[in-house]
Design an enzyme around this catalytic site. Structure first.
Site, short mmCIF file in Angstrom:
data_model
loop_
_atom_site.label_atom_id
_atom_site.label_comp_id
_atom_site.label_asym_id
_atom_site.label_seq_id
_atom_site.Cartn_x
_atom_site.Cartn_y
_atom_site.Cartn_z
N LYS A 50 0.84 -1.21 0.00
CA LYS A 50 0.00 0.00 0.00
C LYS A 50 0.87 1.25 0.00
O LYS A 50 0.59 2.22 -0.71
CB LYS A 50 -0.91 0.00 1.24
CG LYS A 50 -2.04 -1.00 1.16
CD LYS A 50 -2.79 -1.17 2.48
CE LYS A 50 -3.82 -2.29 2.35
NZ LYS A 50 -4.51 -2.62 3.60
N GLN A 94 -4.68 -1.36 9.70
CA GLN A 94 -4.57 -2.70 9.10
C GLN A 94 -5.15 -3.75 10.05
O GLN A 94 -4.84 -3.76 11.24
CB GLN A 94 -3.10 -3.00 8.76
CG GLN A 94 -2.88 -4.30 8.03
CD GLN A 94 -3.50 -4.30 6.62
OE1 GLN A 94 -3.62 -3.26 5.97
NE2 GLN A 94 -3.90 -5.46 6.16
N ASP A 117 -11.12 2.92 4.27
CA ASP A 117 -11.50 1.51 4.21
C ASP A 117 -13.02 1.37 4.05
O ASP A 117 -13.50 0.28 3.73
CB ASP A 117 -11.09 0.79 5.50
CG ASP A 117 -9.88 -0.11 5.32
OD1 ASP A 117 -9.67 -0.60 4.19
OD2 ASP A 117 -9.17 -0.33 6.31
#
Ligand code: GUN
Length: 287
Positions: A50, A94, A117
């Site tokens: 990422k 994460q 997200d």
């Protein structure tokens, strides 16, 4: 007949290049903060990928790596500081978090405007109500792939195997919003093949290699494999047996090189989207 393979890597590269050009027109780059707690090897690889993709696109990337023993309070404080930081437009924590965390509480502390997200209840609710804000990256990436391949959705039967908050549930809502008839199966569904064999569009997101074999796929179906399993010999495999399924499907995603690269592209797109929303809001306030 052998299916056409959907090249997620290629589609994602095109999207990332378009984002890179878009970002060049920004006076200050969009900023993305990624928080990772602990030493989960797969998570570390995902976060590194990422970060690399962000930098290539021209996004200012900040990775905050914290040790396993860090307290939830400290993580919440970090998130609050990032929520207030005008140089940060996107925040991602994460998953999975270590066992002593209440992951829901951590995710809920991210400002919905910076929730790249799409996991905050405000964004989940907005998606559910048909007025989406920031959308979860993996199912959004699947929708982009279907669009890119001109897969008709209206009136088709979409079967989703897996009912997670990250993939299965939002995937169902997105396909429903485009007019599909949607069936959601889960790990307890008896005789899974009875459902999958009826799918025009089959999305599998469980995390079990070879869960779906070719004899569970309808002839001509579009098969999207979201699984990402590390086999004992070190190879990556999806949830679908690619070799047998590709003989039945009309279109199929490989693993690796299918859905995975799309997830990252959508994260970058969400970060740019979040930055643009701030800019639009700012220009309205100064009028
Ligand atoms: N872990 C596995 N998939 C995801 C994802 O899409 N977002 C986050 N934050 N963590 C993950």
């Amino acid at each position: 007949m052998s299916a056409k393979i959907i090249d997620g890597k290629h589609i994602a590269q095109q999207m990332r290049e378009a984002l890179r050009r878009k970002i060049q027109a920004f006076s200050t780059p969009p900023g993305l903060a990624v928080i990772i707690v602990g030493e989960n090897p797969a998570s570390k690889v995902y976060v590194r990928n990422k970060e690399k993709a962000s930098i290539e696109a021209g996004i200012r990337s900040e990775v905050i790596a914290l040790p396993d023993q860090v307290s939830q309070e400290e993580v919440l404080e970090r998130i609050h500081a990032l929520n207030r930081d005008p140089a940060i437009h996107g925040i991602l924590v994460q998953l999975p978090l270590p066992a002593h965390f209440d992951a829901r509480r951590v995710l809920d502390s991210i400002s919905p405007e910076k929730d790249v997200d799409g996991f905050h209840p405000c964004n989940v609710g907005a998606l559910f109500l048909g007025n989406p804000g920031l959308q979860p990256c993996t199912p959004h990436g699947v929708m982009k792939m279907l669009e890119y391949e001109n897969v008709p959705i209206r009136g088709r039967h979409a079967v989703i195997v897996g009912a997670s908050n990250i993939v299965g549930k939002p995937m169902a809502v997105m396909l429903l919003a485009k007019g599909a008839t949607v069936t959601i199966c889960n790990s307890k569904t008896p005789d899974l093949g009875r459902h999958t064999r009826d799918a025009d569009i089959l999305v599998v997101a469980v995390g079990r290699p070879n869960l779906v074999m070719g004899d569970m796929v309808k002839a001509g179906a579009v098969v999207i494999d979201v699984g990402m399993n590390r086999l004992e010999d070190g190879r990556l495999a999806g949830d679908v047996d690619f070799e047998s399924a590709k003989l039945k499907a009309s279109l199929i995603t490989p693993v690796p090189g299918g859905v995975g690269p799309m997830t990252i592209a959508m994260l970058l797109e969400n970060t740019v989207e979040a930055a643009e929303r701030v800019r639009r809001k700012g220009s309205k306030e100064t009028v």
